[in-house]
Design an enzyme around this catalytic site. Structure first.
Site, PDB file in Angstrom:
ATOM      1  N   TRP A 135       0.818  -1.226   0.000  1.00 20.52           N
ATOM      2  CA  TRP A 135       0.000   0.000   0.000  1.00 20.52           C
ATOM      3  C   TRP A 135       0.842   1.262   0.000  1.00 20.52           C
ATOM      4  O   TRP A 135       0.473   2.266  -0.619  1.00 20.52           O
ATOM      5  CB  TRP A 135      -1.004  -0.017   1.154  1.00 20.52           C
ATOM      6  CG  TRP A 135      -2.077  -1.034   0.915  1.00 20.52           C
ATOM      7  CD1 TRP A 135      -2.285  -2.180   1.631  1.00 20.52           C
ATOM      8  CD2 TRP A 135      -3.062  -1.034  -0.133  1.00 20.52           C
ATOM      9  NE1 TRP A 135      -3.345  -2.881   1.092  1.00 20.52           N
ATOM     10  CE2 TRP A 135      -3.842  -2.204   0.016  1.00 20.52           C
ATOM     11  CE3 TRP A 135      -3.367  -0.159  -1.179  1.00 20.52           C
ATOM     12  CZ2 TRP A 135      -4.896  -2.524  -0.839  1.00 20.52           C
ATOM     13  CZ3 TRP A 135      -4.419  -0.478  -2.032  1.00 20.52           C
ATOM     14  CH2 TRP A 135      -5.175  -1.642  -1.857  1.00 20.52           C
ATOM     15  N   ASP A 170      -1.574   6.502   6.511  1.00 19.83           N
ATOM     16  CA  ASP A 170      -2.672   5.661   6.026  1.00 19.83           C
ATOM     17  C   ASP A 170      -2.974   4.635   7.111  1.00 19.83           C
ATOM     18  O   ASP A 170      -2.187   3.735   7.358  1.00 19.83           O
ATOM     19  CB  ASP A 170      -2.243   4.969   4.720  1.00 19.83           C
ATOM     20  CG  ASP A 170      -3.302   4.001   4.182  1.00 19.83           C
ATOM     21  OD1 ASP A 170      -4.345   3.812   4.838  1.00 19.83           O
ATOM     22  OD2 ASP A 170      -3.073   3.448   3.085  1.00 19.83           O
ATOM     23  N   LYS A 185     -12.192  -1.710   5.995  1.00 19.10           N
ATOM     24  CA  LYS A 185     -11.373  -2.712   6.659  1.00 19.10           C
ATOM     25  C   LYS A 185     -11.849  -2.895   8.097  1.00 19.10           C
ATOM     26  O   LYS A 185     -12.247  -3.967   8.491  1.00 19.10           O
ATOM     27  CB  LYS A 185      -9.888  -2.314   6.645  1.00 19.10           C
ATOM     28  CG  LYS A 185      -9.348  -1.905   5.278  1.00 19.10           C
ATOM     29  CD  LYS A 185      -9.278  -3.082   4.327  1.00 19.10           C
ATOM     30  CE  LYS A 185      -9.129  -2.686   2.872  1.00 19.10           C
ATOM     31  NZ  LYS A 185      -7.879  -2.031   2.512  1.00 19.10           N
TER      32      LYS A 185
HETATM   33  C1  LIG Z   1      -7.420  -1.371   1.322  1.00 19.07           C
HETATM   34  C2  LIG Z   1      -6.370  -0.364   1.539  1.00 19.07           C
HETATM   35  C3  LIG Z   1      -6.246   0.751   0.694  1.00 19.07           C
HETATM   36  C4  LIG Z   1      -7.159   0.975  -0.501  1.00 19.07           C
HETATM   37  O1  LIG Z   1      -8.441   1.217  -0.078  1.00 19.07           O
HETATM   38  P1  LIG Z   1      -9.627   1.517  -1.130  1.00 19.07           P
HETATM   39  O2  LIG Z   1     -10.695   2.048  -0.237  1.00 19.07           O
HETATM   40  O3  LIG Z   1      -9.964   0.230  -1.791  1.00 19.07           O
HETATM   41  O4  LIG Z   1      -9.139   2.533  -2.080  1.00 19.07           O
HETATM   42  C5  LIG Z   1      -5.253   1.654   0.966  1.00 19.07           C
HETATM   43  N1  LIG Z   1      -4.422   1.485   2.009  1.00 19.07           N
HETATM   44  C6  LIG Z   1      -4.514   0.429   2.828  1.00 19.07           C
HETATM   45  C7  LIG Z   1      -3.562   0.303   3.972  1.00 19.07           C
HETATM   46  C8  LIG Z   1      -5.493  -0.520   2.632  1.00 19.07           C
HETATM   47  O5  LIG Z   1      -5.584  -1.580   3.445  1.00 19.07           O
END
Ligand SMILES: *Cc1c(COP(=O)(O)O)cnc(C)c1O
Length: 360
Positions: free
Chosen positions: A103, A173, A197
């Site tokens: 990511w 993030d 998530k």
């Molecule tokens: C799933 C995820 C993303 C992407 O998320 P989307 O909502 O599908 O764009 C980005 N960063 C991390 C750490 C993730 O687990």
């Protein structure tokens, strides 16, 4: 199990608290006497305004978000933020990124389209199984921000100590660890994440941004990509993801009720320990991440033999456990045990893996 539900170890969209799903069900046909479902409601209505206001306030209470931070609900998932962050924050056109897995790599690729990206540390040499030492990074004075992915969902590594940014803005993030433990918001310039998530339904990112980082000199940027437009309009410049915000709000209330993020962390540590203790004593399975960087949320593990891994996945699926296949870039297996995964689910999975091990 009630409702004949399965233990779902998906990395996202992922399992939700049953209590929240039940409440949503109960309010489906008539939300609190409004005579309609939340998905049928005008986002400009009084009823909906209260839903979004309460969601924001409950999130503020949970995380202790200081008054000089805005909470934004933005569509486009975490992925849109990979672009919005450099577009809004790169004043000098330069940012430092730490590469710790899939990511952060994606975020780096997008930021490179906007400006200069300095990858000041990386754990690529060992296939992203640890967090590099970031206590004394080489950070140019005119760096606009330092970026990390605080929990790498695919590689299962997590930051237990934030990088020393030497006074620069930290952007994180937190998609796959959002609300899994207490967080000192004032350490960051931006905390953001997709909610699917660890919080609610897909299609929504929450961005917690320090007010002084919201610029008003970005008129040339497409309007939806400016943090300012979202901040000035209470996340309702256009129609927001009303439904996801509503369900997230319910999860915030649920977390407050069970005792907040301290209690959530205690539960998560206790739950993850069940799984890591199993891995550490197993002769067949092993975790792929160094102990100091192990995630409480996403646990990748392998047998060392891809064919046997495939057998385990089939075996667990047959026993009623879903979504244990590792991401294709890592292989093996991965158990995502977010906030809403009960300890009983982890214990049941461990029992199943023990049984497999005994039979092999
Ligand atoms: C799933 C995820 C993303 C992407 O998320 P989307 O909502 O599908 O764009 C980005 N960063 C991390 C750490 C993730 O687990």
């Amino acid at each position: 199990m009630k409702y004949n539900r399965t233990y779902n170890f998906s990395a996202g969209p992922a399992t939700m608290p049953e209590e929240v799903l039940e409440e949503v069900r109960d309010e489906m046909m008539n939300y609190k006497g409004s005579g309609m479902c939340v998905m049928e409601m005008s986002h400009r209505s009084k009823v909906y305004q209260q839903i979004i206001d309460e969601a924001e306030q409950d999130l503020r209470d949970l995380m202790g978000i200081p008054d000089n931070y805005k909470v934004l609900f933005i569509q486009g998932g975490a992925t849109l933020q990979f672009s919005m962050i450099p577009m809004n924050l790169m004043k000098n056109g330069k940012a430092v990124y730490i590469e710790t897995g899939a990511w952060s790599k994606k975020a780096i690729a997008e930021a490179k389209k906007v400006g200069e990206v300095i990858v000041a540390a990386s754990s690529k040499d060992k296939n992203f199984t640890y967090i590099p030492d970031c206590s004394d990074l080489d950070i140019p004075e005119d760096t606009d921000y330092v970026y990390i992915c605080e929990n790498e969902t695919i590689h299962g590594v997590t930051w237990n100590k934030l990088p020393n940014t030497k006074g620069h803005v930290l952007v994180s993030d937190q998609s796959s660890m959002f609300l899994s433990k207490p967080c000192n918001v004032s350490n960051y310039g931006i905390i953001y994440g997709g909610v699917q998530k660890n919080i609610g339904p897909a299609g929504l990112a929450i961005v917690i941004i320090r007010e002084d980082l919201i610029r008003d000199d970005l008129g040339d940027l497409p309007i939806y990509l400016q943090y300012k437009i979202h901040a000035d309009n209470g996340s309702m410049y256009n129609t927001p993801n009303c439904w996801a915000i509503y369900v997230c709000g319910k999860v915030f209330k649920y977390l407050k009720k069970i005792g907040g993020l301290e209690e959530m962390e205690r539960i998560n540590i206790d739950k993850a320990k069940v799984f890591y203790d199993f891995l550490d004593q197993s002769k067949l399975f092993k975790g792929t991440v160094v102990p100091e960087a192990r995630s409480l949320m996403n646990i990748p593990f392998v047998t060392g033999d891809p064919d046997l891994d495939a057998e385990v996945i089939a075996y667990t699926k047959k026993a009623g456990f879903e979504n244990l296949k590792g991401h294709k870039s890592v292989g093996g297996l991965r158990a995502s045990i977010y906030n809403a995964m009960p300890k009983d689910g982890v214990i049941a999975l461990v029992d199943c893996l023990k049984k497999f091990e005994a039979e092999h």
